[in-house]
Scaffold this active site. Structure first.
Site, PDB file in Angstrom:
ATOM      1  CE  LYS A  14      -2.054  -0.946   3.684  1.00 40.53           C
ATOM      2  NZ  LYS A  14      -1.813  -2.171   3.682  1.00 40.53           N
ATOM      3  NE  ARG A  46      -4.883  -1.958   9.646  1.00 37.02           N
ATOM      4  CZ  ARG A  46      -3.687  -1.283   9.099  1.00 37.02           C
ATOM      5  NH1 ARG A  46      -3.897  -0.507   8.484  1.00 37.02           N
ATOM      6  NH2 ARG A  46      -2.541  -1.541   9.293  1.00 37.02           N
ATOM      7  NE  ARG A  97       7.034  -2.937   6.169  1.00 35.33           N
ATOM      8  CZ  ARG A  97       6.062  -2.467   6.244  1.00 35.33           C
ATOM      9  NH1 ARG A  97       5.216  -2.293   4.965  1.00 35.33           N
ATOM     10  NH2 ARG A  97       4.701  -3.004   7.127  1.00 35.33           N
ATOM     11  NE  ARG A 103       6.268  -0.686  10.910  1.00 36.37           N
ATOM     12  CZ  ARG A 103       5.257  -0.814   9.729  1.00 36.37           C
ATOM     13  NH1 ARG A 103       5.275   0.139   8.816  1.00 36.37           N
ATOM     14  NH2 ARG A 103       4.030  -1.657  10.603  1.00 36.37           N
ATOM     15  NE  ARG A 105       1.617  -5.228  11.478  1.00 36.18           N
ATOM     16  CZ  ARG A 105       2.791  -5.248  10.773  1.00 36.18           C
ATOM     17  NH1 ARG A 105       3.890  -6.015  11.187  1.00 36.18           N
ATOM     18  NH2 ARG A 105       2.707  -4.592   9.247  1.00 36.18           N
TER      19      ARG A 105
HETATM   20  O1  C5P Z   1      -0.953   0.671   8.071  1.00 36.62           O
HETATM   21  P1  C5P Z   1      -0.140   0.461   8.193  1.00 36.62           P
HETATM   22  O2  C5P Z   1      -0.342  -0.955   8.406  1.00 36.62           O
HETATM   23  O3  C5P Z   1       1.554   1.093   9.170  1.00 36.62           O
HETATM   24  O4  C5P Z   1      -0.106   0.439   9.991  1.00 36.62           O
HETATM   25  C1  C5P Z   1       0.519  -0.398  11.177  1.00 36.62           C
HETATM   26  C2  C5P Z   1       0.400  -0.264  12.512  1.00 36.62           C
HETATM   27  O5  C5P Z   1      -0.495   0.803  13.180  1.00 36.62           O
HETATM   28  C3  C5P Z   1      -1.275  -1.415  12.098  1.00 36.62           C
HETATM   29  O6  C5P Z   1      -0.803  -3.158  12.826  1.00 36.62           O
HETATM   30  C4  C5P Z   1      -1.671  -0.928  13.982  1.00 36.62           C
HETATM   31  O7  C5P Z   1      -1.333  -1.782  14.735  1.00 36.62           O
HETATM   32  C5  C5P Z   1      -1.846   1.071  13.560  1.00 36.62           C
HETATM   33  N1  C5P Z   1      -2.946   1.048  13.124  1.00 36.62           N
HETATM   34  C6  C5P Z   1      -4.306   1.087  14.059  1.00 36.62           C
HETATM   35  N2  C5P Z   1      -5.438   1.763  13.255  1.00 36.62           N
HETATM   36  C7  C5P Z   1      -5.257   2.207  11.189  1.00 36.62           C
HETATM   37  C8  C5P Z   1      -3.459   2.337  11.046  1.00 36.62           C
HETATM   38  C9  C5P Z   1      -2.879   1.582  11.836  1.00 36.62           C
HETATM   39  O8  C5P Z   1      -4.190   0.437  14.697  1.00 36.62           O
HETATM   40  N3  C5P Z   1      -6.409   3.154  11.260  1.00 36.62           N
HETATM   41 MG    MG Z   2       2.261   0.958   5.101  1.00 32.37          MG
END
Ligand code: C5P
Ligand code: MG
Length: 192
Positions: free
Chosen positions: A14, A89, A128, A134, A146
């Site tokens: 993404k 989400r 990554r 991270r 996740r």
């Molecule tokens: O979107 P991304 O994968 O970068 O998000 C990393 C982490 O941020 C997720 O695993 C989650 O813990 C948190 N997150 C969230 N709610 C969102 C976007 C991200 O809790 N809408």
């Molecule tokens: Mg991302």
């Protein structure tokens, strides 16, 4: 405005595709993950709470993310449009977004879902993690959590946009530029 929700499991590309899309179509990139990580780095009390949630691979409460999204949209209301990356989400977040965007005389144009199978996701996230530092990309059980959270809480968001005829799926495996070509073809179908 053209507003794109870029969707897909963790590691589906993404962020990578968003970087290319914003350049080509001059959209604003709203990555909730990036905003949350910035808050985490600030070391505030809220940041510490966010760190605990992210590092366990859980989701931050809807209201907290929604507040960040609204502030970002407000700050950029003259944009050509937004890419929502990592948001919504949950179905609750999607419903909220549908109610919030009309305040800015706009709405979601398309949800574009990047399709990548699970073994490939795990490989990508671990590689990554080795360079990004991270924590949530370095531990197999956090990665699996996740992906579970994605299946239980996030997949239903797909149906939400399918019902509105705003859903499209793109094969997310292969060369990054080939994926981008498929992404552009899809976007342009919905831009008309
Ligand atoms: O979107 P991304 O994968 O970068 O998000 C990393 C982490 O941020 C997720 O695993 C989650 O813990 C948190 N997150 C969230 N709610 C969102 C976007 C991200 O809790 N809408
Ligand atoms: Mg991302």
């Amino acid at each position: 405005m053209f507003n794109l929700v870029i969707f897909g499991p963790p590691g589906s590309g993404k962020g990578t595709q968003s970087d290319k899309i914003i350049e080509k179509y001059q959209l604003k990139h709203l990555s909730t993950g990036d905003l949350l990580r910035a808050e985490k780095r600030s070391g505030s009390e809220l940041g510490k709470e966010i760190q605990r949630i992210i590092d366990n691979g859980e989701l931050v409460p809807d209201a907290m993310v929604q507040q960040m999204v609204k502030a970002f949209v407000e700050k950029n209301k003259d944009a050509n449009g937004f890419i929502f990356d990592g948001f919504p989400r949950t179905v609750q977040q999607a419903q909220w977004l549908d109610q919030m965007l009309p305040d800015f005389n706009t709405s979601v144009s398309l949800m574009l879902s990047l399709d990548v199978e699970e073994d490939e996701l795990k490989k990508r996230l671990l590689s990554r993690g080795a360079v990004s530092g991270r924590a949530d990309d370095q531990n197999v059980s956090i990665i699996e959590n996740r992906i579970q959270v994605y299946h239980h809480q996030t997949i239903p968001v797909m149906d939400f946009y399918k019902k509105q005829m705003k859903y499209a799926k793109v094969e997310g495996v292969g060369d990054i530029d080939d994926i981008f070509k498929r992404v552009c073809l899809t976007i342009e179908k919905y831009m008309k």
